[in-house]
Design a protein around this motif. Structure first.
Motif, PDB file in Angstrom:
ATOM      1  N   ARG A   1       0.806  -1.222   0.000  1.00  0.00           N
ATOM      2  CA  ARG A   1       0.000   0.000   0.000  1.00  0.00           C
ATOM      3  C   ARG A   1       0.837   1.269   0.000  1.00  0.00           C
ATOM      4  O   ARG A   1       0.353   2.324  -0.387  1.00  0.00           O
ATOM      5  CB  ARG A   1      -0.919  -0.006   1.228  1.00  0.00           C
ATOM      6  N   CYS A   2       2.070   1.166   0.479  1.00  0.00           N
ATOM      7  CA  CYS A   2       2.908   2.358   0.584  1.00  0.00           C
ATOM      8  C   CYS A   2       4.365   1.918   0.670  1.00  0.00           C
ATOM      9  O   CYS A   2       4.663   0.722   0.802  1.00  0.00           O
ATOM     10  CB  CYS A   2       2.531   3.182   1.808  1.00  0.00           C
ATOM     11  N   LYS A   3       5.271   2.862   0.603  1.00  0.00           N
ATOM     12  CA  LYS A   3       6.695   2.567   0.693  1.00  0.00           C
ATOM     13  C   LYS A   3       6.998   1.940   2.044  1.00  0.00           C
ATOM     14  O   LYS A   3       6.555   2.420   3.085  1.00  0.00           O
ATOM     15  CB  LYS A   3       7.502   3.850   0.501  1.00  0.00           C
TER      16      LYS A   3
ATOM     17  N   ASP B   1       5.984  -0.991   2.984  1.00  0.00           N
ATOM     18  CA  ASP B   1       4.984  -2.007   3.319  1.00  0.00           C
ATOM     19  C   ASP B   1       5.451  -3.402   2.922  1.00  0.00           C
ATOM     20  O   ASP B   1       5.162  -4.390   3.606  1.00  0.00           O
ATOM     21  CB  ASP B   1       3.660  -1.672   2.631  1.00  0.00           C
TER      22      ASP B   1
END
Length: 309
Positions: free
Chosen positions: A41-43, A45
């Motif tokens: 979902r994001c850096k 993760d």
């Protein structure tokens, strides 16, 4: 039944992974792998998901994406004592690491590599408390790969790096001073580019570090000394042939340990991702991770014979 966990970047490879996910799961489960998924979902993760997968006792953790996804997964696994096997489904922009291992580009064929059970122990680089699987670099290459927008990379693939390179052509001639200390040599000079490679393929150039081997317990160090635009253009031509390492403007050697000091702060690129500042100690951890690797023809024949007999 063995358990596999896919950690995938849903935006990688023009979002091909999500379209192929049902068939990927079906193919892996046909090999007796109970498989589940996690979409990043994001850096960062991917790193946490890999760590959790290891703690939950998965036998195989599969990085599905580009070199950045593999980088996060490897960093999540690297600190564990009993590390699961690493699988790779290459669907990123350049897929340098997958290319160096000759993994299939076709995702279902890459699933076959995982399911068939071929393995290889590969080296991992460590810079202080950070790990990398393919490359650590500083200089214009760092700026180009880090600043190329993810949407542009998804849309046009490796051309995104060249587009960003053309935009930053004026900065290619800004040298920086480094001091390198290896077990058998030292070097102190102004340079344009610094690369530590674990495999030959870097930034879409398949022979940038032509002597590199992911399992030899050594890093390949490549340094481009200060020069002008004409020098760079000439070197680019030599890179395509793998002949650049013999040029006097290039320093190229192999070592298992390297200390780096930069006189001014420089961005460090680890596997195509932002990795902090250049300066520190790099070592190679030989055979640190077990990876799913294509079987040879003879191994496949032996496997079929065992299954039928």
């Amino acid at each position: 039944m063995k358990r596999a966990r896919i950690i995938y970047n849903r935006t990688a490879g023009k979002e091909s992974i999500e379209r192929e996910l049902p068939r990927i799961l079906e193919r892996l489960e046909s090999y007796g792998l109970e498989t589940s998924c996690h979409a990043t979902r994001c850096k960062g993760d991917g790193l946490e998901a890999a760590r959790q997968s290891m703690e939950r006792g998965f036998d195989i953790v599969i990085a599905a994406g580009g070199d950045g996804t593999i980088h996060e997964v490897v960093n999540g696994l690297a600190t564990g004592g009993k590390r699961p096997r690493l699988g790779v489904l290459p669907c990123g922009t350049s897929n340098d690491f997958a290319r160096s291992l000759k993994l299939p580009k076709d995702l279902l064929q890459a699933c076959d590599v995982i399911g068939q059970g071929g393995i290889r122990r590969i080296d991992v680089g460590r810079l202080d408390d950070r790990f990398f699987i393919n490359v650590a670099a500083a200089g214009w290459l760092t700026e180009v790969s880090y600043e190329a927008p993810s949407r542009l990379k998804s849309a046009i693939g490796p051309l995104a790096y060249y587009a960003k390179g053309l935009e930053k052509i004026g900065s290619l001639l800004h040298p920086f001073h480094v001091q390198l200390e290896a077990s058998d040599r030292s070097f102190s000079e102004e340079i344009l580019l610094f690369v530590v490679a674990n495999s030959p393929s870097i930034g879409g150039f398949e022979r940038l570090a032509p002597q590199a081997d992911v399992s030899d317990g050594r890093m390949d160090v490549l340094v481009v000394k200060k020069g002008n635009i004409a020098d760079l253009i000439h070197l680019m031509g030599l890179v395509r042939k793998g002949e650049h390492i013999h040029d006097e403007r290039i320093l190229y050697f192999q070592t298992d340990f390297l200390s780096i000091t930069s006189q001014k702060p420089m961005r460090l690129n680890l596997d195509g991702e932002w990795g902090g500042e250049l300066s520190g100690k790099i070592e190679i951890l030989k055979g640190y991770i077990e990876i799913c690797y294509p079987m040879s023809m003879q191994q496949r024949v032996n496997l079929r014979s065992q299954a039928s007999g």
